[in-house]
Design a protein around this motif. Structure first.
Motif, mmCIF file in Angstrom:
data_model
loop_
_atom_site.group_PDB
_atom_site.id
_atom_site.type_symbol
_atom_site.label_atom_id
_atom_site.label_comp_id
_atom_site.label_asym_id
_atom_site.label_seq_id
_atom_site.Cartn_x
_atom_site.Cartn_y
_atom_site.Cartn_z
ATOM 1 N N ASP A 48 0.830 -1.204 0.000
ATOM 2 C CA ASP A 48 0.000 0.000 0.000
ATOM 3 C C ASP A 48 0.868 1.258 0.000
ATOM 4 O O ASP A 48 0.596 2.218 -0.735
ATOM 5 C CB ASP A 48 -0.925 -0.001 1.225
ATOM 6 C CG ASP A 48 -1.961 -1.113 1.163
ATOM 7 O OD1 ASP A 48 -2.238 -1.587 0.030
ATOM 8 O OD2 ASP A 48 -2.474 -1.512 2.220
ATOM 9 N N GLN A 49 1.917 1.258 0.798
ATOM 10 C CA GLN A 49 2.794 2.428 0.852
ATOM 11 C C GLN A 49 3.563 2.598 -0.451
ATOM 12 O O GLN A 49 3.743 3.715 -0.937
ATOM 13 C CB GLN A 49 3.779 2.291 2.018
ATOM 14 C CG GLN A 49 3.116 2.260 3.381
ATOM 15 C CD GLN A 49 4.131 2.137 4.496
ATOM 16 O OE1 GLN A 49 5.233 2.683 4.420
ATOM 17 N NE2 GLN A 49 3.766 1.422 5.557
ATOM 18 N N LEU A 50 3.995 1.480 -1.036
ATOM 19 C CA LEU A 50 4.774 1.569 -2.273
ATOM 20 C C LEU A 50 3.945 2.074 -3.444
ATOM 21 O O LEU A 50 4.443 2.799 -4.310
ATOM 22 C CB LEU A 50 5.365 0.195 -2.600
ATOM 23 C CG LEU A 50 6.487 -0.276 -1.673
ATOM 24 C CD1 LEU A 50 6.791 -1.753 -1.906
ATOM 25 C CD2 LEU A 50 7.739 0.570 -1.860
ATOM 26 N N THR A 51 2.687 1.704 -3.480
ATOM 27 C CA THR A 51 1.836 2.157 -4.577
ATOM 28 C C THR A 51 1.525 3.642 -4.473
ATOM 29 O O THR A 51 1.256 4.305 -5.491
ATOM 30 C CB THR A 51 0.528 1.356 -4.596
ATOM 31 O OG1 THR A 51 -0.082 1.407 -3.301
ATOM 32 C CG2 THR A 51 0.783 -0.095 -4.966
ATOM 33 N N ARG A 52 1.536 4.196 -3.264
ATOM 34 C CA ARG A 52 1.282 5.626 -3.087
ATOM 35 C C ARG A 52 2.520 6.476 -3.321
ATOM 36 O O ARG A 52 2.443 7.690 -3.404
ATOM 37 C CB ARG A 52 0.727 5.891 -1.678
ATOM 38 C CG ARG A 52 -0.729 5.470 -1.542
ATOM 39 C CD ARG A 52 -1.343 5.869 -0.226
ATOM 40 N NE ARG A 52 -1.123 4.867 0.821
ATOM 41 C CZ ARG A 52 -0.253 4.988 1.810
ATOM 42 N NH1 ARG A 52 0.502 6.073 1.898
ATOM 43 N NH2 ARG A 52 -0.112 4.043 2.719
ATOM 44 N N LEU A 53 3.655 5.816 -3.400
ATOM 45 C CA LEU A 53 4.903 6.516 -3.666
ATOM 46 C C LEU A 53 5.287 6.331 -5.127
ATOM 47 O O LEU A 53 4.873 5.385 -5.789
ATOM 48 C CB LEU A 53 6.020 5.975 -2.768
ATOM 49 C CG LEU A 53 5.808 6.121 -1.260
ATOM 50 C CD1 LEU A 53 6.920 5.422 -0.501
ATOM 51 C CD2 LEU A 53 5.738 7.589 -0.872
ATOM 52 N N ASN A 54 6.061 7.244 -5.623
ATOM 53 C CA ASN A 54 6.534 7.158 -7.002
ATOM 54 C C ASN A 54 7.785 6.284 -7.026
ATOM 55 O O ASN A 54 8.912 6.759 -7.187
ATOM 56 C CB ASN A 54 6.836 8.557 -7.550
ATOM 57 C CG ASN A 54 7.102 8.517 -9.045
ATOM 58 O OD1 ASN A 54 6.799 7.536 -9.723
ATOM 59 N ND2 ASN A 54 7.681 9.598 -9.555
ATOM 60 N N ILE A 55 7.591 4.959 -6.891
ATOM 61 C CA ILE A 55 8.699 4.016 -6.802
ATOM 62 C C ILE A 55 9.081 3.556 -8.210
ATOM 63 O O ILE A 55 8.218 3.274 -9.047
ATOM 64 C CB ILE A 55 8.324 2.808 -5.928
ATOM 65 C CG1 ILE A 55 7.994 3.287 -4.513
ATOM 66 C CG2 ILE A 55 9.433 1.788 -5.914
ATOM 67 C CD1 ILE A 55 9.150 3.956 -3.810
ATOM 68 N N VAL A 56 10.370 3.507 -8.454
ATOM 69 C CA VAL A 56 10.876 3.051 -9.747
ATOM 70 C C VAL A 56 10.817 1.536 -9.797
ATOM 71 O O VAL A 56 11.264 0.842 -8.873
ATOM 72 C CB VAL A 56 12.318 3.549 -9.967
ATOM 73 C CG1 VAL A 56 12.857 3.050 -11.306
ATOM 74 C CG2 VAL A 56 12.363 5.071 -9.901
ATOM 75 N N TYR A 57 10.255 1.003 -10.862
ATOM 76 C CA TYR A 57 10.176 -0.454 -11.036
ATOM 77 C C TYR A 57 11.394 -0.952 -11.802
ATOM 78 O O TYR A 57 11.931 -0.245 -12.659
ATOM 79 C CB TYR A 57 8.882 -0.821 -11.769
ATOM 80 C CG TYR A 57 7.642 -0.680 -10.904
ATOM 81 C CD1 TYR A 57 7.150 -1.771 -10.197
ATOM 82 C CD2 TYR A 57 6.989 0.537 -10.800
ATOM 83 C CE1 TYR A 57 6.011 -1.640 -9.411
ATOM 84 C CE2 TYR A 57 5.863 0.673 -10.010
ATOM 85 C CZ TYR A 57 5.374 -0.420 -9.322
ATOM 86 O OH TYR A 57 4.251 -0.289 -8.535
ATOM 87 N N SER A 108 13.731 1.308 -0.085
ATOM 88 C CA SER A 108 13.669 1.148 -1.534
ATOM 89 C C SER A 108 14.966 1.648 -2.165
ATOM 90 O O SER A 108 15.593 2.587 -1.676
ATOM 91 C CB SER A 108 12.475 1.915 -2.102
ATOM 92 O OG SER A 108 12.577 3.301 -1.786
ATOM 93 N N ALA A 109 15.363 0.987 -3.279
ATOM 94 C CA ALA A 109 16.639 1.310 -3.911
ATOM 95 C C ALA A 109 16.482 1.248 -5.419
ATOM 96 O O ALA A 109 15.626 0.532 -5.957
ATOM 97 C CB ALA A 109 17.736 0.352 -3.446
ATOM 98 N N SER A 110 17.340 2.006 -6.095
ATOM 99 C CA SER A 110 17.418 1.995 -7.558
ATOM 100 C C SER A 110 18.854 1.628 -7.931
ATOM 101 O O SER A 110 19.792 2.357 -7.586
ATOM 102 C CB SER A 110 17.042 3.362 -8.132
ATOM 103 O OG SER A 110 17.164 3.357 -9.538
ATOM 104 N N LEU A 111 19.015 0.499 -8.626
ATOM 105 C CA LEU A 111 20.349 -0.036 -8.920
ATOM 106 C C LEU A 111 20.602 -0.040 -10.418
ATOM 107 O O LEU A 111 19.679 -0.213 -11.223
ATOM 108 C CB LEU A 111 20.483 -1.469 -8.370
ATOM 109 C CG LEU A 111 20.243 -1.653 -6.872
ATOM 110 C CD1 LEU A 111 20.347 -3.121 -6.503
ATOM 111 C CD2 LEU A 111 21.228 -0.820 -6.064
ATOM 112 N N PRO A 112 21.862 0.117 -10.826
ATOM 113 C CA PRO A 112 22.194 0.037 -12.256
ATOM 114 C C PRO A 112 22.089 -1.395 -12.760
ATOM 115 O O PRO A 112 22.203 -2.360 -11.991
ATOM 116 C CB PRO A 112 23.637 0.547 -12.310
ATOM 117 C CG PRO A 112 24.194 0.243 -10.949
ATOM 118 C CD PRO A 112 23.044 0.412 -9.994
ATOM 119 N N VAL A 113 21.884 -1.529 -14.058
ATOM 120 C CA VAL A 113 21.777 -2.855 -14.666
ATOM 121 C C VAL A 113 23.171 -3.478 -14.755
ATOM 122 O O VAL A 113 24.137 -2.825 -15.152
ATOM 123 C CB VAL A 113 21.131 -2.759 -16.057
ATOM 124 C CG1 VAL A 113 21.059 -4.128 -16.709
ATOM 125 C CG2 VAL A 113 19.748 -2.145 -15.939
#
Length: 303
Positions: A48-57, A108-113
């Protein structure tokens, strides 16, 4: 000129703490899919919290054990855990030095490919697999990311193999979802290079750097002896092979009591004696030496 929604909302991070447990503590059926991968199970409130945030998939998370300041990264498999709890694979619990019910921070984290990863098997047993690279690449499909320094575990043929993530590019933590990653292996822990045969050195002389001549031993390679099917001996220039051979005496009609399994004797290739060898007790055999008989008799001539 000015109104609402002039600018896109800035992304906000998801960051909270949970009590963590190994997946074997998850109620219900055994979850082997979690144990053999790199993803965790989180509670529905986290979704629920993740959907309300602009999280990068895709959703990737940084896990931190603040007591020892150790971190790793993972993905999420399902949001079906009890509130306030998360469930991790056992190898991840061991990497983070966590106990059942320990507090773990999830962010939450955003990692390089990923473009490159190097692994070190923790046992030489992995070398017994026919195609180890294909086995590892297939197992990594259950992982979402890799972190340098982690010891991951995969299961193959009912056996668990562990690998140290030695290096990842382009960063210390990378995402491996839908990527073209180059994989390399380091020598397994405890692996010893096989020594080359025949390179053992003789004892060194005390006053020189060369082996003492009296201690040199030469072992001929392939010292066996070959036999020809026609019974002939191979010519050799050595002194022992230049001696005349003893003829083989084989009498027809008498069983060969010296027969050994695996040995074939050709009676048609009897060795002829040389000029210096006796010829007695050697039976001369001529093929088709019998006499023919005719059924029709000759008529007597009339006088």
């Amino acid at each position: 000129m000015f109104g609402f929604n002039m600018f896109e909302p800035m992304p906000r991070n998801f960051k909270t703490q949970y009590r963590c447990y190994s997946v074997v503590m998850f109620p219900g059926n055994e979850r082997e899919d979690v144990e053999r991968g790199g993803k965790i199970i989180m509670p529905p409130s986290a979704l629920d919290q993740l959907t309300r945030l602009n999280i990068v998939y895709p959703m990737l998370f940084k896990l931190t054990n603040k007591k020892i300041n150790r971190t790793t990264h993972c993905g999420v498999l399902e949001f079906v855990a009890d509130e306030g709890k998360i469930y991790l694979p056992y190898w991840m619990m061991r990497n983070m030095l966590l106990e059942e019910g320990s507090i773990l921070e999830v962010e939450s984290a955003s990692l390089p490919v990923a473009s490159f990863a190097k692994f070190q098997p923790q046992s030489c047993d992995f070398l017994d697999i026919t195609n180890p690279k294909a086995v590892l690449e297939n197992a990594l499909r259950s992982f979402a990311c890799l972190t340098t320094g982690d010891i991951i575990a995969i299961k193959y043929n009912d056996k668990v193999y562990e690998f140290l993530v030695m290096e990842t590019k382009p960063g210390r933590a990378v995402s491996i979802i839908e990527c073209d990653m180059q994989v390399e292996f380091a020598a397994p822990v405890g692996y010893v290079e096989p020594s080359k045969q025949g390179t053992s050195r003789a004892p060194m002389d005390e006053q020189t750097d060369h082996p003492h001549p009296a201690t040199q031993v030469v072992t001929p390679a392939f010292p066996g002896e070959g036999n020809r099917l026609d019974g002939k001996r191979k010519k050799n220039n050595s002194a022992t092979d230049s001696l005349p051979l003893k003829p083989v005496i084989i009498k027809r009609g008498i069983p060969n009591y010296d027969y050994k399994p695996g040995k074939i004797t050709f009676k048609r290739n009897l060795m002829k004696p040389t000029n210096n060898q006796p010829t007695e007790n050697i039976e001369d055999f001529e093929p088709f030496g019998g006499e023919g008989q005719t059924i029709r008799q000759k008529r007597k001539s009339k006088r």
